[in-house]
Design an enzyme around this catalytic site. Sequence first.
Site, mmCIF file in Angstrom:
data_model
loop_
_atom_site.group_PDB
_atom_site.id
_atom_site.type_symbol
_atom_site.label_atom_id
_atom_site.label_comp_id
_atom_site.label_asym_id
_atom_site.label_seq_id
_atom_site.Cartn_x
_atom_site.Cartn_y
_atom_site.Cartn_z
ATOM 1 N N SER A 1 2.353 -0.540 6.235
ATOM 2 C CA SER A 1 3.421 -0.280 7.213
ATOM 3 C C SER A 1 4.428 -1.423 7.293
ATOM 4 O O SER A 1 5.622 -1.175 7.404
ATOM 5 C CB SER A 1 2.837 -0.098 8.606
ATOM 6 O OG SER A 1 1.700 0.685 8.539
ATOM 7 N N SER B 1 0.831 -1.201 0.000
ATOM 8 C CA SER B 1 0.000 0.000 0.000
ATOM 9 C C SER B 1 0.868 1.254 0.000
ATOM 10 O O SER B 1 1.661 1.485 0.915
ATOM 11 C CB SER B 1 -0.907 0.010 1.233
ATOM 12 O OG SER B 1 -1.544 1.271 1.310
ATOM 13 N N MET C 1 -8.671 8.663 0.245
ATOM 14 C CA MET C 1 -9.568 8.972 1.382
ATOM 15 C C MET C 1 -10.018 10.417 1.298
ATOM 16 O O MET C 1 -9.211 11.300 0.997
ATOM 17 C CB MET C 1 -8.812 8.790 2.696
ATOM 18 C CG MET C 1 -8.189 7.424 2.861
ATOM 19 S SD MET C 1 -7.240 7.368 4.404
ATOM 20 C CE MET C 1 -6.530 5.735 4.287
ATOM 21 N N HIS D 1 -1.260 -0.974 -4.373
ATOM 22 C CA HIS D 1 -2.538 -0.668 -3.716
ATOM 23 C C HIS D 1 -2.538 0.821 -3.377
ATOM 24 O O HIS D 1 -1.640 1.330 -2.696
ATOM 25 C CB HIS D 1 -2.691 -1.505 -2.442
ATOM 26 C CG HIS D 1 -4.004 -1.333 -1.745
ATOM 27 N ND1 HIS D 1 -5.161 -1.982 -2.146
ATOM 28 C CD2 HIS D 1 -4.357 -0.572 -0.680
ATOM 29 C CE1 HIS D 1 -6.162 -1.630 -1.350
ATOM 30 N NE2 HIS D 1 -5.703 -0.759 -0.455
ATOM 31 N N GLY E 1 -1.092 1.212 9.699
ATOM 32 C CA GLY E 1 -0.427 0.908 10.959
ATOM 33 C C GLY E 1 -1.325 0.462 12.098
ATOM 34 O O GLY E 1 -0.898 0.498 13.251
ATOM 35 N N MET F 1 -11.976 -5.497 4.872
ATOM 36 C CA MET F 1 -11.167 -4.622 5.725
ATOM 37 C C MET F 1 -10.893 -5.345 7.038
ATOM 38 O O MET F 1 -11.824 -5.734 7.748
ATOM 39 C CB MET F 1 -11.897 -3.306 5.995
ATOM 40 C CG MET F 1 -12.055 -2.399 4.788
ATOM 41 S SD MET F 1 -10.521 -2.051 3.897
ATOM 42 C CE MET F 1 -9.522 -1.304 5.182
ATOM 43 N N ASP G 1 -4.668 3.972 -1.817
ATOM 44 C CA ASP G 1 -5.780 4.339 -0.930
ATOM 45 C C ASP G 1 -6.160 5.803 -1.112
ATOM 46 O O ASP G 1 -5.369 6.694 -0.812
ATOM 47 C CB ASP G 1 -5.361 4.135 0.532
ATOM 48 C CG ASP G 1 -5.192 2.669 0.883
ATOM 49 O OD1 ASP G 1 -6.144 1.896 0.666
ATOM 50 O OD2 ASP G 1 -4.115 2.299 1.372
ATOM 51 N N PHE H 1 -6.634 4.673 8.256
ATOM 52 C CA PHE H 1 -5.245 4.847 8.685
ATOM 53 C C PHE H 1 -4.446 3.567 8.457
ATOM 54 O O PHE H 1 -4.985 2.470 8.596
ATOM 55 C CB PHE H 1 -5.184 5.196 10.180
ATOM 56 C CG PHE H 1 -5.964 6.444 10.514
ATOM 57 C CD1 PHE H 1 -5.384 7.699 10.390
ATOM 58 C CD2 PHE H 1 -7.292 6.350 10.911
ATOM 59 C CE1 PHE H 1 -6.109 8.848 10.679
ATOM 60 C CE2 PHE H 1 -8.037 7.494 11.206
ATOM 61 C CZ PHE H 1 -7.450 8.754 11.082
ATOM 62 N N HIS I 1 -8.304 1.788 -4.083
ATOM 63 C CA HIS I 1 -9.280 1.559 -3.006
ATOM 64 C C HIS I 1 -9.865 2.911 -2.625
ATOM 65 O O HIS I 1 -9.188 3.738 -2.003
ATOM 66 C CB HIS I 1 -8.533 0.904 -1.830
ATOM 67 C CG HIS I 1 -9.354 0.695 -0.604
ATOM 68 N ND1 HIS I 1 -8.804 0.376 0.621
ATOM 69 C CD2 HIS I 1 -10.704 0.742 -0.394
ATOM 70 C CE1 HIS I 1 -9.752 0.247 1.527
ATOM 71 N NE2 HIS I 1 -10.924 0.475 0.944
ATOM 72 N N GLY J 1 -3.294 -4.295 8.621
ATOM 73 C CA GLY J 1 -2.602 -5.053 9.663
ATOM 74 C C GLY J 1 -1.993 -6.362 9.202
ATOM 75 O O GLY J 1 -1.761 -7.253 10.018
ATOM 76 N N MET K 1 -12.003 5.240 -0.478
ATOM 77 C CA MET K 1 -12.698 5.416 0.802
ATOM 78 C C MET K 1 -13.328 6.804 0.746
ATOM 79 O O MET K 1 -12.902 7.744 1.426
ATOM 80 C CB MET K 1 -11.704 5.279 1.954
ATOM 81 C CG MET K 1 -11.334 3.827 2.231
ATOM 82 S SD MET K 1 -9.768 3.634 3.093
ATOM 83 C CE MET K 1 -8.668 3.672 1.687
ATOM 84 N N ASP L 1 -7.150 -6.296 3.691
ATOM 85 C CA ASP L 1 -6.522 -4.986 3.799
ATOM 86 C C ASP L 1 -6.503 -4.487 5.239
ATOM 87 O O ASP L 1 -7.550 -4.196 5.817
ATOM 88 C CB ASP L 1 -7.295 -3.996 2.903
ATOM 89 C CG ASP L 1 -6.608 -2.656 2.787
ATOM 90 O OD1 ASP L 1 -5.483 -2.520 3.267
ATOM 91 O OD2 ASP L 1 -7.223 -1.756 2.185
HETATM 92 C C1 DX5 Z 1 -6.533 1.535 5.516
HETATM 93 C C2 DX5 Z 1 -6.071 1.308 4.104
HETATM 94 C C3 DX5 Z 1 -5.005 0.283 3.987
HETATM 95 C C4 DX5 Z 1 -3.720 0.653 4.676
HETATM 96 C C5 DX5 Z 1 -3.078 -0.601 5.150
HETATM 97 O O1 DX5 Z 1 -7.639 2.346 5.509
HETATM 98 O O2 DX5 Z 1 -7.133 0.881 3.284
HETATM 99 O O3 DX5 Z 1 -4.749 -0.054 2.643
HETATM 100 O O4 DX5 Z 1 -2.839 1.356 3.834
HETATM 101 O O5 DX5 Z 1 -2.023 -0.260 5.961
HETATM 102 P P1 DX5 Z 1 -1.366 -1.270 6.996
HETATM 103 O O6 DX5 Z 1 -0.835 -2.423 6.207
HETATM 104 O O7 DX5 Z 1 -0.281 -0.432 7.611
HETATM 105 O O8 DX5 Z 1 -2.434 -1.676 7.962
HETATM 106 ZN ZN ZN Z 2 -6.666 0.026 1.276
#
Ligand code: DX5
Ligand code: ZN
Length: 221
Positions: free
Chosen positions: A198, A8, A37, A33, A145, A137, A35, A143, A66, A177, A68, A175
């Site tokens: 992360s 990501s 937002m 990937h 991390g 998800m 993101d 976020f 993705h 953690g 959001m 997606d």
């Molecule tokens: C969260 C995002 C993820 C995020 C994953 O809202 O959709 O794609 O970047 O980040 P990690 O792998 O750090 O959880």
């Molecule tokens: Zn994502």
Amino acid sequence: MSKLIAPSILAADFANLQRDVEMLNNSDADWFHVDIMDGVFVPNISFGMPVLKAISKHAKKVIDVHLMIVDPDRYIDIFSKLGATNLTVHYEACTHLHRTIQAIKAAGMKAGVALNPHTPVSSLEDIIKDLDLVCLMSVNPGFGGQSFITNTYKKIKQLKQLIDTSNSPCKIEIDGGVTDQNADELIKAGADILVAGSFVFKSNNPTQTISNLKQIVTKRS
Ligand code: DX5
Ligand code: ZN
């Protein structure tokens, strides 16, 4: 299909974005990937079209966007023009999901739907056949991390069953953690694509970290 790793970009160094994109080009990563937002659907703003355009200019792999954001229908064509291969919208953000999915496909992209941790897999029963991708998800979106929510394993199994009984070509993406500690278990449960932000970009050697993840998921393939 072999199992895929999708780092990501959210966790990349934005001041060295081209360097990080080239790193992914030259790594075992399968997808980018990305993101997006809007600060409305999720309590954070990431980046928008100009940054996606800059990524597309250098990326040599599938671009997995993705969204959001609320009301994603307004931007489907522009995301296609900016180089998105896959466009994933949130179930919770779409009043007319069927129409949105058809519009994504008509714009020449693969269509995905993301489910928040609280949204049941059964919500997709009547649309699963139309989907190329479901993004489960495994954190609350917004976020990078955050810690992985273990209820995701149950949802993967339910989704796999729904896909199989419906004869849907849909793939399962996870997606949030994702690390080398849960990758094997996720693939075992039925996941096809693992997003990792992360864990990849905050590691000392992101290229090596991606290779290690790829090795873990390939063993299960
Ligand atoms: C969260 C995002 C993820 C995020 C994953 O809202 O959709 O794609 O970047 O980040 P990690 O792998 O750090 O959880
Ligand atoms: Zn994502």
